[in-house]
Motif scaffolding. Structure first.
Motif, PDB file in Angstrom:
ATOM      1  N   HIS A 194      -8.685   7.856   9.411  1.00  0.00           N
ATOM      2  CA  HIS A 194      -7.558   6.942   9.505  1.00  0.00           C
ATOM      3  C   HIS A 194      -8.079   5.511   9.424  1.00  0.00           C
ATOM      4  N   THR A 250      -8.269   6.688  -0.804  1.00  0.00           N
ATOM      5  CA  THR A 250      -7.080   7.365  -1.322  1.00  0.00           C
ATOM      6  C   THR A 250      -6.540   6.664  -2.556  1.00  0.00           C
ATOM      7  N   LEU A 251      -6.382   5.356  -2.476  1.00  0.00           N
ATOM      8  CA  LEU A 251      -5.844   4.598  -3.615  1.00  0.00           C
ATOM      9  C   LEU A 251      -6.751   4.732  -4.836  1.00  0.00           C
ATOM     10  N   TRP A 272      -1.325  12.497  -0.320  1.00  0.00           N
ATOM     11  CA  TRP A 272      -0.502  12.001  -1.418  1.00  0.00           C
ATOM     12  C   TRP A 272      -0.302  13.117  -2.439  1.00  0.00           C
ATOM     13  N   SER A 313       4.336  10.755   7.057  1.00  0.00           N
ATOM     14  CA  SER A 313       3.225  10.345   7.905  1.00  0.00           C
ATOM     15  C   SER A 313       3.519  10.667   9.360  1.00  0.00           C
ATOM     16  N   LEU A 329       1.846   4.772   6.718  1.00  0.00           N
ATOM     17  CA  LEU A 329       0.809   5.137   5.766  1.00  0.00           C
ATOM     18  C   LEU A 329       0.263   6.518   6.089  1.00  0.00           C
ATOM     19  N   THR A 330      -0.059   7.258   5.060  1.00  0.00           N
ATOM     20  CA  THR A 330      -0.587   8.599   5.223  1.00  0.00           C
ATOM     21  C   THR A 330      -1.804   8.780   4.338  1.00  0.00           C
ATOM     22  N   GLY A 331      -2.735   9.638   4.777  1.00  0.00           N
ATOM     23  CA  GLY A 331      -3.900   9.936   3.952  1.00  0.00           C
ATOM     24  C   GLY A 331      -3.608  11.002   2.921  1.00  0.00           C
ATOM     25  N   LEU A 377       0.880   4.207  -2.870  1.00  0.00           N
ATOM     26  CA  LEU A 377       0.596   5.613  -2.593  1.00  0.00           C
ATOM     27  C   LEU A 377       1.751   6.532  -2.977  1.00  0.00           C
ATOM     28  N   THR A 406      -7.815   4.570   3.361  1.00  0.00           N
ATOM     29  CA  THR A 406      -6.737   4.114   2.484  1.00  0.00           C
ATOM     30  C   THR A 406      -7.289   3.639   1.150  1.00  0.00           C
ATOM     31  N   ILE A 444       0.832  -1.200   0.000  1.00  0.00           N
ATOM     32  CA  ILE A 444       0.000   0.000   0.000  1.00  0.00           C
ATOM     33  C   ILE A 444       0.866   1.249   0.000  1.00  0.00           C
ATOM     34  N   HIS A 445       1.922   1.221   0.805  1.00  0.00           N
ATOM     35  CA  HIS A 445       2.843   2.361   0.864  1.00  0.00           C
ATOM     36  C   HIS A 445       3.438   2.640  -0.515  1.00  0.00           C
TER      37      HIS A 445
END
Length: 274
Positions: free
Chosen positions: A95, A103-104, A74, A65, A70-72, A46, A100, A42-43
């Motif tokens: 969160h 976001t993706l 990008w 982050s 992981l961060t919201g 993103l 996630t 996932i990281h």
């Protein structure tokens, strides 16, 4: 004798409690080890792809982050069908797994749309329809950079206003042109602004300015422009240098720098070779 029995029971209760805590810690560690490959994937998904090489344009970005990996937030840099540059920066609320996924999906929809030559406003409308059933929301800024015409076409969907600084040190905030992406829907407009040689665009998420003044209040976005205006022409043409200077200046004053995700991207229009 009674005292010994009480002491024994207390020691036994303590031993059992420690055993339970050790078992729970082992289980948690095992779960993290099992999830680590997924988190890494996932990281990587993103993370922005390497910025495309566009004549007379430099791009630099960062995303950090506050918690975990992981961060919201990008950012993305995309080559469009006509060979120009599209820049995206976004921030998803909340969160956990659901934000996630949002976001993706949003990132990939915007990337696919913009790379195929769709306009910024059409790309936002496509992404917004995909968010119609989500509980969380997304703010986003999308810009098409055309160095040959020296213009930027952009949509600001409820995002923090990016800062544009001209070679003459004029500072302009690219404010919202429509609502954030959410189940509430909405409509978006598209704006065009000059992006002459020597100009610099700085887009960011709220983690850069919220609560980072010396007294704990929010920074004024125009302070970003002021920091850029203090750079020389050579430094302003170097997107990496601009990014490093602004981030360092804001971090030096903040009392709570690591409390939120921080993402920023810089686009510099370098003077053309004569």
């Amino acid at each position: 004798l009674e005292f010994r029995r009480v002491l024994f029971r207390s020691a036994e209760d303590l031993r059992r409690s420690l055993v339970i805590e050790i078992d729970e810690a082992r289980a948690a560690r095992g779960g993290l080890e099992q999830d680590a490959p997924l988190v890494a994937l996932i990281h990587d998904a993103l993370a922005p792809a390497p910025a495309p090489e566009i004549p007379d344009i430099q791009v630099a970005g960062t995303s950090a982050s506050a918690e975990g990996v992981l961060t919201g937030d990008w950012w993305d840099a995309i080559r469009t069908a006509d060979g120009n540059l599209a820049i995206v920066i976004g921030d998803t609320s909340g969160h956990g797994p659901s934000p996630t996924v949002t976001t993706l999906r949003t990132k990939n929809l915007l990337r696919g749309s913009l790379s195929s030559g769709i306009s910024p406003v059409s790309a936002v409308e496509i992404a917004a329809r995909a968010c119609a059933e989500d509980e969380n929301f997304v703010t986003a800024f999308i810009a098409l950079v055309d160095p040959a015409r020296s213009v930027i076409r952009y949509v600001n969907a409820g995002h923090q206003p990016p800062v544009l600084v001209s070679m003459d040190d004029d500072i302009v905030l690219l404010v919202g042109t429509g609502p954030l992406l959410s189940a509430l829907g909405g409509s978006w407009g598209e704006q065009e602004i000059a992006f002459d040689e020597g100009s610099c665009l700085f887009a960011y998420t709220d983690g850069l300015i919220e609560g980072h003044a010396s007294d704990g209040s929010d920074r004024d976005p125009k302070e970003i422009g002021t920091a850029i205006a203090r750079t020389s022409d050579r430094q302003r043409s170097d997107a990496t240098e601009v990014l490093a200077r602004v981030m360092a200046e804001f971090r030096a004053v903040s009392r709570r720098w690591n409390q939120d995700d921080v993402t920023a991207v810089v686009v510099s229009h370098t003077p053309m070779a004569r």
